[in-house]
Every structure is written in C-alpha cells, then in structure tokens.
Enzyme design. Sequence first.
Site, PDB file in Angstrom:
ATOM      1  N   ARG A  94       0.851  -1.209   0.000  1.00 29.76           N
ATOM      2  CA  ARG A  94       0.000   0.000   0.000  1.00 29.76           C
ATOM      3  C   ARG A  94       0.878   1.247   0.000  1.00 29.76           C
ATOM      4  NH1 ARG A  94      -4.768   1.857   4.382  1.00 29.76           N
ATOM      5  NH2 ARG A  94      -5.000   3.951   3.517  1.00 29.76           N
ATOM      6  N   ASN A 148     -10.537  -4.691  -0.739  1.00 31.31           N
ATOM      7  CA  ASN A 148     -10.431  -3.573  -1.681  1.00 31.31           C
ATOM      8  C   ASN A 148      -9.474  -3.884  -2.825  1.00 31.31           C
ATOM      9  OD1 ASN A 148     -12.087  -1.334  -1.107  1.00 31.31           O
ATOM     10  ND2 ASN A 148     -10.919  -0.937   0.764  1.00 31.31           N
ATOM     11  N   CYS A 171     -18.995  -2.004   1.080  1.00 36.41           N
ATOM     12  CA  CYS A 171     -18.091  -0.954   1.546  1.00 36.41           C
ATOM     13  C   CYS A 171     -18.690  -0.347   2.813  1.00 36.41           C
ATOM     14  CB  CYS A 171     -17.958   0.112   0.469  1.00 36.41           C
ATOM     15  SG  CYS A 171     -17.064   1.575   1.025  1.00 36.41           S
ATOM     16  N   ASP A 172     -17.819   0.004   3.744  1.00 39.09           N
ATOM     17  CA  ASP A 172     -18.323   0.576   4.999  1.00 39.09           C
ATOM     18  C   ASP A 172     -18.444   2.099   4.959  1.00 39.09           C
ATOM     19  OD1 ASP A 172     -15.727   1.575   5.227  1.00 39.09           O
ATOM     20  OD2 ASP A 172     -15.146   0.238   6.843  1.00 39.09           O
ATOM     21  N   HIS A 201     -16.889   3.891  -3.704  1.00 40.42           N
ATOM     22  CA  HIS A 201     -16.046   5.062  -3.446  1.00 40.42           C
ATOM     23  C   HIS A 201     -16.262   6.146  -4.501  1.00 40.42           C
ATOM     24  CE1 HIS A 201     -12.940   2.799  -0.703  1.00 40.42           C
ATOM     25  NE2 HIS A 201     -14.179   2.697  -0.278  1.00 40.42           N
ATOM     26  N   TYR A 264     -14.957   9.883  -0.646  1.00 41.42           N
ATOM     27  CA  TYR A 264     -13.907   9.535  -1.614  1.00 41.42           C
ATOM     28  C   TYR A 264     -13.934  10.400  -2.867  1.00 41.42           C
ATOM     29  CZ  TYR A 264     -11.884   5.685   0.926  1.00 41.42           C
ATOM     30  OH  TYR A 264     -11.196   4.960   1.853  1.00 41.42           O
ATOM     31  N   ARG A 284      -0.514   7.777   3.997  1.00 45.06           N
ATOM     32  CA  ARG A 284      -1.545   7.145   4.829  1.00 45.06           C
ATOM     33  C   ARG A 284      -1.109   5.743   5.285  1.00 45.06           C
ATOM     34  NH1 ARG A 284      -4.899   7.962   8.688  1.00 45.06           N
ATOM     35  NH2 ARG A 284      -6.420   6.297   8.852  1.00 45.06           N
TER      36      ARG A 284
HETATM   37  P1  NAD Z   1      -4.102  -6.128   6.932  1.00 44.31           P
HETATM   38  O1  NAD Z   1      -2.928  -6.248   6.044  1.00 44.31           O
HETATM   39  O2  NAD Z   1      -3.935  -5.668   8.327  1.00 44.31           O
HETATM   40  O3  NAD Z   1      -4.837  -7.538   7.023  1.00 44.31           O
HETATM   41  C1  NAD Z   1      -5.090  -8.345   5.948  1.00 44.31           C
HETATM   42  C2  NAD Z   1      -4.817  -9.786   6.308  1.00 44.31           C
HETATM   43  O4  NAD Z   1      -5.057 -10.566   5.143  1.00 44.31           O
HETATM   44  C3  NAD Z   1      -3.367 -10.072   6.737  1.00 44.31           C
HETATM   45  O5  NAD Z   1      -3.357 -10.737   7.965  1.00 44.31           O
HETATM   46  C4  NAD Z   1      -2.816 -10.947   5.610  1.00 44.31           C
HETATM   47  O6  NAD Z   1      -1.908 -11.914   6.046  1.00 44.31           O
HETATM   48  C5  NAD Z   1      -4.071 -11.588   5.094  1.00 44.31           C
HETATM   49  N1  NAD Z   1      -4.004 -12.094   3.724  1.00 44.31           N
HETATM   50  C6  NAD Z   1      -3.372 -11.535   2.652  1.00 44.31           C
HETATM   51  N2  NAD Z   1      -3.567 -12.296   1.568  1.00 44.31           N
HETATM   52  C7  NAD Z   1      -4.338 -13.346   1.957  1.00 44.31           C
HETATM   53  C8  NAD Z   1      -4.888 -14.465   1.283  1.00 44.31           C
HETATM   54  N3  NAD Z   1      -4.679 -14.660  -0.009  1.00 44.31           N
HETATM   55  N4  NAD Z   1      -5.633 -15.333   1.983  1.00 44.31           N
HETATM   56  C9  NAD Z   1      -5.865 -15.147   3.304  1.00 44.31           C
HETATM   57  N5  NAD Z   1      -5.374 -14.104   3.997  1.00 44.31           N
HETATM   58  C10 NAD Z   1      -4.629 -13.211   3.327  1.00 44.31           C
HETATM   59  O7  NAD Z   1      -5.149  -5.218   6.164  1.00 44.31           O
HETATM   60  P2  NAD Z   1      -6.290  -4.272   6.738  1.00 44.31           P
HETATM   61  O8  NAD Z   1      -5.809  -2.880   6.700  1.00 44.31           O
HETATM   62  O9  NAD Z   1      -6.812  -4.794   8.003  1.00 44.31           O
HETATM   63  O10 NAD Z   1      -7.393  -4.417   5.601  1.00 44.31           O
HETATM   64  C11 NAD Z   1      -7.966  -5.644   5.219  1.00 44.31           C
HETATM   65  C12 NAD Z   1      -8.792  -5.476   3.972  1.00 44.31           C
HETATM   66  O11 NAD Z   1     -10.018  -4.821   4.253  1.00 44.31           O
HETATM   67  C13 NAD Z   1      -8.126  -4.616   2.891  1.00 44.31           C
HETATM   68  O12 NAD Z   1      -8.448  -5.132   1.625  1.00 44.31           O
HETATM   69  C14 NAD Z   1      -8.808  -3.279   3.069  1.00 44.31           C
HETATM   70  O13 NAD Z   1      -8.685  -2.486   1.930  1.00 44.31           O
HETATM   71  C15 NAD Z   1     -10.194  -3.761   3.322  1.00 44.31           C
HETATM   72  N6  NAD Z   1     -11.147  -2.800   3.864  1.00 44.31           N
HETATM   73  C16 NAD Z   1     -12.255  -2.584   3.126  1.00 44.31           C
HETATM   74  C17 NAD Z   1     -13.227  -1.743   3.561  1.00 44.31           C
HETATM   75  C18 NAD Z   1     -14.393  -1.504   2.677  1.00 44.31           C
HETATM   76  O14 NAD Z   1     -15.040  -0.478   2.786  1.00 44.31           O
HETATM   77  N7  NAD Z   1     -14.715  -2.402   1.748  1.00 44.31           N
HETATM   78  C19 NAD Z   1     -13.084  -1.108   4.789  1.00 44.31           C
HETATM   79  C20 NAD Z   1     -11.933  -1.337   5.533  1.00 44.31           C
HETATM   80  C21 NAD Z   1     -10.972  -2.220   5.067  1.00 44.31           C
HETATM   81  C1  G6P Z   2     -12.893   3.340   4.523  1.00 47.58           C
HETATM   82  C2  G6P Z   2     -13.182   2.733   3.185  1.00 47.58           C
HETATM   83  C3  G6P Z   2     -12.344   1.498   2.994  1.00 47.58           C
HETATM   84  C4  G6P Z   2     -10.889   1.805   3.171  1.00 47.58           C
HETATM   85  C5  G6P Z   2     -10.655   2.444   4.507  1.00 47.58           C
HETATM   86  C6  G6P Z   2      -9.233   2.948   4.574  1.00 47.58           C
HETATM   87  O1  G6P Z   2     -13.351   2.519   5.542  1.00 47.58           O
HETATM   88  O2  G6P Z   2     -14.526   2.401   3.008  1.00 47.58           O
HETATM   89  O3  G6P Z   2     -12.612   0.969   1.739  1.00 47.58           O
HETATM   90  O4  G6P Z   2     -10.109   0.631   3.090  1.00 47.58           O
HETATM   91  O5  G6P Z   2     -11.507   3.541   4.676  1.00 47.58           O
HETATM   92  O6  G6P Z   2      -8.988   3.513   5.789  1.00 47.58           O
HETATM   93  P1  G6P Z   2      -7.533   3.814   6.300  1.00 47.58           P
HETATM   94  O7  G6P Z   2      -7.792   4.322   7.673  1.00 47.58           O
HETATM   95  O8  G6P Z   2      -6.801   2.486   6.258  1.00 47.58           O
HETATM   96  O9  G6P Z   2      -6.935   4.795   5.382  1.00 47.58           O
HETATM   97 MN    MN Z   3     -14.747   1.155   1.153  1.00 46.81          MN
END
Ligand code: NAD
Ligand code: G6P
Ligand code: MN
Length: 441
Positions: A94, A148, A171-172, A201, A264, A284
Amino acid sequence: MKKQRLVIVGAGSTYTIGMIMSLIAEKENFPLKSITFYDIDKERQERVAKATEVILKEKYPELEEFKYTTDKKEAFENVDFAFIQIRTGGLSMREKDEKIPLSYGVVGQETCGPGGMAYGMRSIPDMIELIKDIRKYSKDAWILNYTNPAAIVAEALRRVFPNDKKILNICDMPAAIMVSYAKILGKEIWDLVPEYFGLNHFGWFTKIYDKEGNDLTDKLKNHILNKGFVPEDAEIANDKSWIKTFKQVETMIKDFPEYLPNTYLQYYLYPQKMVEKEDPNYTRANQVMDGREKRVINLCNTIIKDQSIENVHLEADIHGRYMVRVAASLAYHNCDIFIVIVENNGIISNLPDDAMVEVPAMITSHGPKPFAVGKIPTFYKGLIEGQLAYEKLVVDAFFANDYDKMLQALTLNRTVVNAPVARKILDDLIEANKDYWPELK
Ligand code: NAD
Ligand code: G6P
Ligand code: MN
C-alpha cells in the site's frame, strides 16, 4: 433462530478485533455456532486469534467453537458465512501504491487512481482463488467481501463467477458517513433510510429519510454547511486524516449542492489539493502502520499477557456492525435496507447493465433486491462513466495481460489525465508489483 458458522478470511487484519466486538454486540441479531479464522500469515493471525480467544471466553461463552488455521479445507468446510478482508502485499505494498503516484504529483491513495489500480491487480488473483476454494468446501455459503479495491474486485468476480449469486461486495464508507448523519440528527444510523447511487467510493446520497418518511436531506446539508462535518464512528473519530476528509465534504456541498457526496469523491474533484496536503515520504500507509496496526498489535499483546480484557478498551465499530447486520438480513430474511455493490441491470437506467453499482437494496434470504434509481443527471452520469470505463479497463487488462489497456485505464482516470505521466507511473508500478501482477504484453 439457526446459529451460523462463520469463517473470517484474512483474520490477521487490523479490523478483526473490531469485527469480533461487532459479532458480540450483534449476537442477538446474528447468533453464531462457530467462528473460524483463516489467514496465510500464521504469526499475524495467531496474535489476533489468541486475543480473540480471551475476548470470546468472557463475552461469548455460548459460542460452541472457535478455531484458527492456515488450512483451507479446515477453514472452509461447512460454513454458512465467509467474511473476506485480505490485503495482498500487505501495508508495505500500500505504501508503494501511494508513494509512486505522489512522486509524479498525482493522487496516491489506497483505492483511488493509480494506487487503486495497482492494488486491484494484486487483489484479483487472490480473490478468485479464495472464492474457488470456499466454493469447493461450502457450496451454499454467503460470501461477504470487504477486500479492496471493492469496485475492481467486484467487477472481476462478476466476470469469473457470473452464476454465483451468493457473493456480495460491501463498503463501509456510506455507513460510516451515515453514522455522522445520525449524530447530527440525534438518531441512530439504523433509524435512517438512505437513497444513494454510484460506484464504490464514487457515489452520492440523494435523500436521507427517517423511518417515518420525513425528509432530512436539507437539514443535513444546512448543518454541514453551517457547522461542519466530522467523523463520529469510534474507529475514525479521532483520526486526523479522517477529520480532514470529512471536512472536505463541506467544500464539496458548497461547490455541488445538489446531493451529499461520498467522502472519496474528494480525490476526483480536488486531486491537486489532495496531492498538496500529502507528505510524499510519509503517506496514509505509514500512518496506518504507526497507528491502527501498532494499536491492534499492542492491544492483542496486552490481552494475551493479562489473559483478560480488563486493561484494554474494546468497542464495536460500524465497519464490523454493518457487515454483521447485512449477514443477519441474509440469514433471517430481515428485509433490512443496506447500501451494497450489485450488478446494475437497469437499476440506474442510463448506465450499462453490466456495471457494478453501489445502491440501496433490501437484503433478503434470496439475496439483495435493489431499488430502482432511474435516470441520473448528466454531471454524475459523466463522472461515473469515466470512472466505470477505467474500472472495466483495469479488469480487461488483468485478464488479457495487456499493457496498453492499463495505460488507457490510467489516462482515463480523473486523478491522472496526462498520458505521459500515466505511462511513467504505470512503468514504476509494474516494477514495484513484479511479484504480484501478471506479466503484461
Ligand atoms: P491487513 O494487512 O492488516 O490484514 C489483511 C490480512 O489478510 C493479513 O493478515 C494478511 O496476512 C491476510 N491475507 C493476505 N492475503 C491473503 C490471502 N490470499 N488469503 C488469506 N489471507 C490473506 O489489512 P487491513 O488494513 O486490516 O485491511 C484488510 C482489507 O479490508 C483490505 O483489503 C482493506 O482495503 C479492506 N477494507 C475494506 C473496507 C471496505 O469499505 N470495503 C473497509 C476497511 C478495510
Ligand atoms: C474506509 C473505506 C475502505 C478503506 C478504509 C481505509 O473505511 O470504506 O474501503 O479501506 O476507509 O482507511 P484507512 O484508515 O486504512 O486509510
Ligand atoms: Mn470502502
């Protein structure tokens, strides 16, 4: 009420403890029989799992089973729900996604612009593999995905699994925004009924009603214009970067007062300003690594050391609660309304059927039943069409291993525009992602 068996995929995530607290807070609405953790990183998962064991013992004694594993069969066999939240390449990739575009004066963001494209190219293959593996062991499980960039992941999964009607991308952000609306209005988020359209987004609230049908949209706009807009959800309320982002909503409403924007949109409507406010050496991703990630690691370590939760502060957040409430509505046919990502098929009548759009839907045990939006006005349609073309081209490029399509995608993106700059960023991203991306022709 039938108790559900849940697997959390990517359980080493920084969001897992919040998800566990949300499952606890929502246990009457979504009662569980078992929770399984799955992750490819044994150590990262183990820390979260050992802390979770302590939390569950205290707060969810009626749960029959909790286990964690890196074995797919053990993880995915006999589950009713899979919540996916993986990050391919982790936060260190990232960081590159953000820093490379910024070094060319272009928005460097997790899901928007070139960073989002790079992340999408990494997420697609892992997500396809995971869905196949989950389906091998649990044909009928609901798969709820947070991974994401949700727009690009959703488009890729739509193409590969066209007949799988039990995958839902979420998405949250709309919910996190609604938490702030609710606070302004002196209500709970669950008391509000939104009208919304867009891509992930990349969308707008057109109306906010309460459950009695009162239109609160103008009251909200006036409040935001006169008193500002701040994040209220526990997870983001004290975060400087999110405070700035919510403040930008005020400017967006001043410039474009028709609808209430998703936060976004700031990256697409004010790209230059977004670049200027960034420190290209500390983005970030660095803030998250030094902030949320460290906080969660320390939290888990304290819980494990104490074998108790008395010295830590734990809270359910909207990120977790939203997913859990969607799951509950799917499991028990609650017919509640949530904003989710679905195939358009006429919902927004002047956009293509095969667009993955973000809209409110009634969530039933037969899946999401989206409400018709109808025709959207030219400004939004124009913006969305450009962004949609970018998203489609990224996914085209992935499946065709096609450099030219990636260049087209980046050039189309509002955060880039300039073709020679797009090419430079693309070439750097290819180099940075050589362990993840397919080789491009
Ligand atoms: P993070 O890196 O802390 O955690 C992700 C975990 O996934 C790690 O423990 C990693 O080992 C594991 N991982 C990676 N590839 C894998 C695979 N192929 N199979 C199983 N596990 C695997 O990340 P985070 O910051 O906690 O975010 C997690 C995800 O949630 C990201 O994709 C982030 O963008 C997403 N997210 C989405 C929203 C949304 O609105 N849709 C909101 C918040 C976070
Ligand atoms: C929001 C969005 C997510 C994104 C996150 C990133 O929750 O909906 O899609 O992954 O923000 O937040 P951060 O605090 O990691 O920048
Ligand atoms: Mn999102």
